[in-house]
Design a protein around this motif. Structure first.
Motif, PDB file in Angstrom:
ATOM      1  N   GLY A   1     -42.230  21.703 -50.720  1.00  0.00           N
ATOM      2  CA  GLY A   1     -41.323  21.757 -49.583  1.00  0.00           C
ATOM      3  C   GLY A   1     -39.895  21.401 -49.969  1.00  0.00           C
ATOM      4  O   GLY A   1     -39.487  21.526 -51.129  1.00  0.00           O
ATOM      5  N   PHE A   2     -39.145  20.956 -48.988  1.00  0.00           N
ATOM      6  CA  PHE A   2     -37.737  20.629 -49.176  1.00  0.00           C
ATOM      7  C   PHE A   2     -37.444  19.259 -48.581  1.00  0.00           C
ATOM      8  O   PHE A   2     -38.216  18.729 -47.780  1.00  0.00           O
ATOM      9  N   MET A   3     -36.300  18.726 -48.988  1.00  0.00           N
ATOM     10  CA  MET A   3     -35.870  17.416 -48.498  1.00  0.00           C
ATOM     11  C   MET A   3     -34.359  17.423 -48.328  1.00  0.00           C
ATOM     12  O   MET A   3     -33.640  17.986 -49.155  1.00  0.00           O
ATOM     13  N   VAL A   4     -33.880  16.801 -47.282  1.00  0.00           N
ATOM     14  CA  VAL A   4     -32.450  16.710 -46.998  1.00  0.00           C
ATOM     15  C   VAL A   4     -31.911  15.419 -47.611  1.00  0.00           C
ATOM     16  O   VAL A   4     -32.423  14.327 -47.346  1.00  0.00           O
TER      17      VAL A   4
ATOM     18  N   LEU B   1     -27.278  17.749 -48.301  1.00  0.00           N
ATOM     19  CA  LEU B   1     -27.783  18.733 -49.246  1.00  0.00           C
ATOM     20  C   LEU B   1     -29.269  18.941 -49.032  1.00  0.00           C
ATOM     21  O   LEU B   1     -29.993  18.019 -48.647  1.00  0.00           O
ATOM     22  N   VAL B   2     -29.725  20.144 -49.293  1.00  0.00           N
ATOM     23  CA  VAL B   2     -31.143  20.480 -49.204  1.00  0.00           C
ATOM     24  C   VAL B   2     -31.666  20.678 -50.619  1.00  0.00           C
ATOM     25  O   VAL B   2     -31.135  21.505 -51.376  1.00  0.00           O
ATOM     26  N   ALA B   3     -32.675  19.907 -50.995  1.00  0.00           N
ATOM     27  CA  ALA B   3     -33.210  19.941 -52.353  1.00  0.00           C
ATOM     28  C   ALA B   3     -34.691  20.303 -52.311  1.00  0.00           C
ATOM     29  O   ALA B   3     -35.409  19.984 -51.357  1.00  0.00           O
ATOM     30  N   ARG B   4     -35.122  20.964 -53.368  1.00  0.00           N
ATOM     31  CA  ARG B   4     -36.527  21.366 -53.487  1.00  0.00           C
ATOM     32  C   ARG B   4     -37.353  20.191 -54.000  1.00  0.00           C
ATOM     33  O   ARG B   4     -36.918  19.453 -54.885  1.00  0.00           O
ATOM     34  N   VAL B   5     -38.535  20.039 -53.429  1.00  0.00           N
ATOM     35  CA  VAL B   5     -39.451  18.968 -53.824  1.00  0.00           C
ATOM     36  C   VAL B   5     -40.595  19.583 -54.606  1.00  0.00           C
ATOM     37  O   VAL B   5     -41.169  20.601 -54.208  1.00  0.00           O
TER      38      VAL B   5
ATOM     39  N   GLU C   1     -45.307  22.393 -58.811  1.00  0.00           N
ATOM     40  CA  GLU C   1     -45.835  22.985 -57.584  1.00  0.00           C
ATOM     41  C   GLU C   1     -44.835  22.767 -56.445  1.00  0.00           C
ATOM     42  O   GLU C   1     -44.162  21.735 -56.371  1.00  0.00           O
ATOM     43  N   ASP C   2     -44.751  23.746 -55.569  1.00  0.00           N
ATOM     44  CA  ASP C   2     -43.807  23.671 -54.454  1.00  0.00           C
ATOM     45  C   ASP C   2     -44.341  22.718 -53.393  1.00  0.00           C
ATOM     46  O   ASP C   2     -45.433  22.915 -52.854  1.00  0.00           O
TER      47      ASP C   2
ATOM     48  N   PHE D   1     -39.550  14.581 -56.727  1.00  0.00           N
ATOM     49  CA  PHE D   1     -40.993  14.777 -56.804  1.00  0.00           C
ATOM     50  C   PHE D   1     -41.648  14.212 -55.546  1.00  0.00           C
ATOM     51  O   PHE D   1     -41.125  13.280 -54.922  1.00  0.00           O
ATOM     52  N   GLU D   2     -42.775  14.808 -55.210  1.00  0.00           N
ATOM     53  CA  GLU D   2     -43.551  14.286 -54.089  1.00  0.00           C
ATOM     54  C   GLU D   2     -44.103  12.908 -54.439  1.00  0.00           C
ATOM     55  O   GLU D   2     -44.105  11.996 -53.622  1.00  0.00           O
ATOM     56  N   ASP D   3     -44.589  12.753 -55.664  1.00  0.00           N
ATOM     57  CA  ASP D   3     -45.072  11.468 -56.171  1.00  0.00           C
ATOM     58  C   ASP D   3     -45.069  11.532 -57.686  1.00  0.00           C
ATOM     59  O   ASP D   3     -44.768  12.581 -58.285  1.00  0.00           O
ATOM     60  N   LEU D   4     -45.394  10.428 -58.322  1.00  0.00           N
ATOM     61  CA  LEU D   4     -45.427  10.348 -59.790  1.00  0.00           C
ATOM     62  C   LEU D   4     -46.845  10.114 -60.291  1.00  0.00           C
ATOM     63  O   LEU D   4     -47.050   9.440 -61.300  1.00  0.00           O
TER      64      LEU D   4
END
Length: 289
Positions: free
Chosen positions: A91-94, A78-82, A88-89, A202-205
């Motif tokens: 990128g994406f993650m598989v 699956l491809v999910a939005r990060v 804020e956008d 999330f990219e980070d917390l």
């Protein structure tokens, strides 16, 4: 014949004039039986030829039907939005299909939850036997001649303040569960939240400060969220820990502590890139026998 005549009159009314919502009233089920199902749907309308009668959208329910684009549980990547707390956008993650897209099995989840709850039970319950109850060991009265029942001690279970027969003693309630079943339960729980659209990446917390109001504002921006589980890859950031410790509906755990019961207790799961990578690595590690 009366039913056919009534259906014909209703059709003429639908063609000649623009009907209002609920104009069919109790005759709506009758129309649904007379018309082909492809032209009468409780949730949506279909395209019909020009010479066919199409049920006006005003007469149909406004409830939307969600039809998945694909079949769930097919082990597909699956491809999910990060994103982040500020939406804020990033990128994406598989997401690996063998971890986030496995078939849902309630029996496996039930077994894992029972194992977790039994393992965490303290088991400190204890009762006193006849040798542990305080009191004299003297025979209360002679064996014969009193007309009363014969007794040899006042610490028996039939006396007030006496012993407890066959009562609980401190023990462990844990039982064994195969590692592959425990691992499968975690995959099923993650797949269920992913299929529901309740897994956020999330990219980070990172939070700007330790103020609780920042976390409250971030949670309010999430749609239909009542309880949130934040999963970080490594150690929990001190500012994030201070910001969430007063919120009963927000919990923070590292990826090593992610479990099935915690996932089921929260309707929304927020995981970082690092946390997902560590979870996938843990799921792909061979089971040591």
């Amino acid at each position: 014949m009366r039913a056919l005549a009534r259906a014909a009159s209703l059709l003429r009314r639908a063609v000649d004039c623009k009907p209002q919502l609920g104009s069919f009233g109790r005759d709506a089920p009758l129309v649904s039986k007379i018309l082909p199902s492809v032209y009468f749907n409780r949730y949506s309308t279909h395209l019909a030829p020009a010479n066919e009668v199409l049920i006006p959208p005003e007469l149909l329910s406004s409830k939307s039907v969600w039809t998945p684009d694909r079949e769930l549980g097919q082990y597909e990547d699956l491809v999910a939005r990060v994103t982040n707390f500020h939406n804020e956008d990033k990128g994406f993650m598989v997401l690996d299909g063998d971890v986030f897209d496995v078939p849902i099995r309630k029996d496996i989840v039930h077994r894992v939850v029972r194992w977790q709850l039994a393992k965490r039970q303290q088991g400190t319950h204890s009762t006193k036997t006849i040798s542990e109850v305080s009191g004299t060991g003297r025979k209360p009265y002679k064996q014969k001649g009193t007309g009363r029942a014969r007794h040899g001690t006042l610490r028996g279970c039939q006396f007030r303040g006496g012993a407890t027969m066959h009562g609980p003693k401190p023990r462990s309630h844990a039982f064994k569960l195969q590692k592959k079943v425990r691992r499968l339960g975690l995959k099923i729980a993650l797949s269920a939240r992913t299929a529901e659209g309740k897994l956020c990446i999330f990219e980070d917390l990172e939070v700007p400060s330790h103020k609780t109001k920042n976390i409250v504002q971030y949670i309010k921006q999430m749609d239909d969220t009542k309880k949130v589980l934040l999963v970080d890859g490594g150690d929990i950031d001190k500012k994030l820990k201070l910001a969430t410790q007063n919120l009963h509906y927000v919990n923070v755990i590292p990826s090593i502590g992610l479990n099935v019961y915690s996932i089921l207790q929260h309707d929304t799961i927020v995981m970082t890139r690092d946390a997902i990578n560590r979870i996938v690595e843990r799921m792909h590690t061979p089971i040591s026998r």
